[in-house]
Write a protein that holds these residues in place. Structure first.
Motif, short mmCIF file in Angstrom:
data_model
loop_
_atom_site.label_atom_id
_atom_site.label_comp_id
_atom_site.label_asym_id
_atom_site.label_seq_id
_atom_site.Cartn_x
_atom_site.Cartn_y
_atom_site.Cartn_z
N PHE A 1 4.53 18.30 5.59
CA PHE A 1 3.67 17.22 5.14
C PHE A 1 3.81 15.99 6.09
O PHE A 1 2.74 15.21 6.29
CB PHE A 1 4.20 16.69 3.79
N HIS A 2 4.70 16.02 6.82
CA HIS A 2 4.70 15.08 8.17
C HIS A 2 3.95 15.35 9.26
O HIS A 2 3.89 14.74 10.24
CB HIS A 2 6.30 14.57 8.58
N LEU A 3 3.29 16.53 9.42
CA LEU A 3 2.43 17.07 10.57
C LEU A 3 1.13 16.07 10.93
O LEU A 3 0.91 16.08 11.79
CB LEU A 3 2.07 18.42 10.32
N LEU B 1 8.58 22.52 3.46
CA LEU B 1 7.29 22.08 2.91
C LEU B 1 7.21 20.67 2.94
O LEU B 1 6.03 20.32 3.36
CB LEU B 1 7.24 22.63 1.56
N ASN B 2 8.23 19.81 2.62
CA ASN B 2 8.13 18.38 3.13
C ASN B 2 7.91 18.12 4.24
O ASN B 2 7.20 17.19 4.74
CB ASN B 2 9.43 17.76 2.59
N ALA B 3 8.73 18.83 5.06
CA ALA B 3 8.52 18.43 6.84
C ALA B 3 7.09 18.70 7.23
O ALA B 3 6.41 18.07 7.85
CB ALA B 3 9.48 19.41 7.54
N GLY C 1 17.85 13.95 3.10
CA GLY C 1 18.13 14.79 4.63
C GLY C 1 16.69 14.90 5.32
O GLY C 1 16.66 16.07 5.83
N CYS C 2 15.83 14.11 4.98
CA CYS C 2 14.61 14.39 5.98
C CYS C 2 14.53 13.14 7.09
O CYS C 2 14.84 12.35 6.72
CB CYS C 2 13.43 14.15 4.92
N ARG C 3 14.06 13.65 8.08
CA ARG C 3 14.35 12.82 9.43
C ARG C 3 13.27 11.96 9.34
O ARG C 3 13.06 11.18 10.25
CB ARG C 3 14.61 13.44 10.65
N SER C 4 12.12 12.25 8.70
CA SER C 4 10.72 11.49 8.68
C SER C 4 10.62 10.52 7.43
O SER C 4 9.64 9.72 7.71
CB SER C 4 9.64 12.44 8.87
N CYS C 5 11.11 10.90 6.19
CA CYS C 5 10.95 10.11 5.24
C CYS C 5 12.47 10.01 4.19
O CYS C 5 13.20 10.71 4.65
CB CYS C 5 9.92 10.54 4.21
N GLN C 6 12.26 9.25 3.42
CA GLN C 6 13.56 8.84 2.59
C GLN C 6 13.20 9.70 0.92
O GLN C 6 13.86 9.27 0.30
CB GLN C 6 13.67 7.47 2.34
ZN LIG Z 1 10.14 13.82 4.46
#
Ligand SMILES: [Zn+2]
Length: 416
Positions: free
Chosen positions: A313-315, A309-311, A81-86
């Protein structure tokens, strides 16, 4: 437009409001239709000169759930459910995440959708969408030219303030009653900069903290904690949990570590809100974000596999795409949203969208007049301030729909 100009309220143009309970797709359709035309280019006459205008979607900002909807990804409760990674939901904050390998890329998501369309049965389609974390149908924004993952950003204010609010909540809950009293004493006696507004009490009123309160307090938190915290002020079971999770035996080490964690979070925050980056800054940002994710998920159970926290990381990717993270932050948009929300209780709630637009255009007109009636973006200047008494009644009337009637510009009346 310069960064400072972009922060000016007068440079924000509200195109419309999604009606309460309304459907986003229905609302945005006319906008999409016009942007589709503008993507191809359209000739306009501006100040007597014929110009070719080309426009397209710049970036989409939204909160975490709606951002996922618009990027065609399932919400953050899904397996992916992350829009930047799987990353799967059990591995969102795992130390061995290889972001480049598992990142979502526009062309790959499009290919997956093409594959999905070839699947015949609904059950197999469901399995496929679950496996890749895709929504069942594409977003309406896919009618436009866009890179759905790069242009639907994770918002830096929400991510950082949300993380700090959670850390503050955890820190306060670690403290015994004596610890909480010592915290409040240290917090009250701290030497704050004079221009700071008074913050709500972080022990008893942290839930009323707004984003800027969290960011303000966090900058002084490592100093405050360092002044008062000793192992006696931490609840026994919390102290044991930290010692076990960090594999340390001495209690005073645990208190030092809490100070260190706050320090890392604040250092990351300072870097995230930097106005410009050079190559070294990007490397430092990556290190800080990685360190922060590792230590927070190591020490506090609440941070393990936290989507936020995962999101964060995409900053780094966002910063590299848009030069800084401030270029894609939604601080001003949030305050505009707050202003409009604050107006609603003061309307008669007959037609909220109309009332909000009336209020907005009136304030825009007053702001324009106070600016001297001159705006380089408009071809004509206005001297209405010289005849304000004549215009004032018109500006300030018709704010709300009342029972009797509505008068339009032609003087015709319309029954309600
Ligand atoms: Zn992600």
């Amino acid at each position: 437009m310069t960064f400072n100009d972009r922060k000016q309220l007068k440079n924000y143009f509200v195109l419309g409001f999604v009606p309460f309970g309304g459907d986003f797709d229905d609302f945005i359709k006319p906008f999409i239709k016009e942007i589709c035309q503008l993507e191809k280019g359209k000739v306009f006459e501006i100040n007597g000169v014929r110009c070719l205008i080309i426009a397209s979607l710049g970036q989409v900002t939204a909160d975490l759930p709606q951002g996922n909807d618009l990027a065609c990804i399932k919400r953050h409760g899904a397996i992916k459910g992350c829009r930047s990674c799987q990353a799967t939901k059990e591995k969102l904050t795992s130390a061995d995440l290889n972001i480049l390998l598992i990142a979502r890329y526009h062309h790959i998501t499009d290919e997956l959708y093409n594959r999905m369309e070839t699947i015949i049965t609904a059950t197999d389609q469901r399995k496929f969408t679950t496996e890749y974390g895709l929504r069942n149908k594409k977003s309406i924004l896919d009618l436009l030219k866009r890179e759905k993952h790069l242009q639907t950003l994770q918002d830096v204010y929400h991510l950082i303030a949300g993380k700090i609010q959670r850390l503050l909540h955890i820190t306060v809950n670690l403290l015994s009653n004596d610890g909480k009293k010592a915290f409040v004493t240290a917090w009250k006696s701290f030497e704050y900069p004079q221009q700071w507004q008074k913050l709500p009490n972080p022990v008893w009123h942290y839930e009323s903290f707004i984003m800027s309160d969290c960011l303000h307090l966090s900058t002084v938190m490592p100093f405050i904690i360092n002044r008062f915290l000793c192992s006696n002020y931490i609840k026994n079971n919390s102290l044991t949990t930290i010692q076990n999770r960090c594999n340390i035996t001495r209690a005073d080490f645990a208190t030092k570590m809490i100070v260190t964690y706050w320090k890392v979070v604040v250092e990351t925050m300072v870097l995230v809100f930097k106005k410009s980056y050079n190559t070294d800054d990007y490397i430092l940002l990556q290190k800080c974000l990685k360190k922060e994710m590792e230590i927070l998920s190591q020490v506090f159970e609440d941070f393990v596999n936290l989507p936020n926290l995962n999101a964060s990381f995409h900053l780094l990717k966002n910063a590299k795409t848009y030069a800084t993270l401030l270029n894609s932050a939604v601080g001003v948009k949030e305050i505009v949203h707050k202003i409009f929300k604050g107006i609603v209780p003061h309307t008669n709630r007959k037609n909220i969208e109309l009332d909000l637009l009336k209020s907005y255009t009136t304030l825009f007109a007053i702001r324009h007049l106070i600016d001297g009636g001159i705006d380089p973006r408009l071809s004509r200047s206005s001297n209405a301030f010289t005849d304000l008494s004549g215009n004032f009644a018109r500006i300030m009337s018709d704010w709300f729909i009342v029972k009797e009637c509505l008068k339009d510009d032609n003087g015709e009346t319309e029954g309600i």
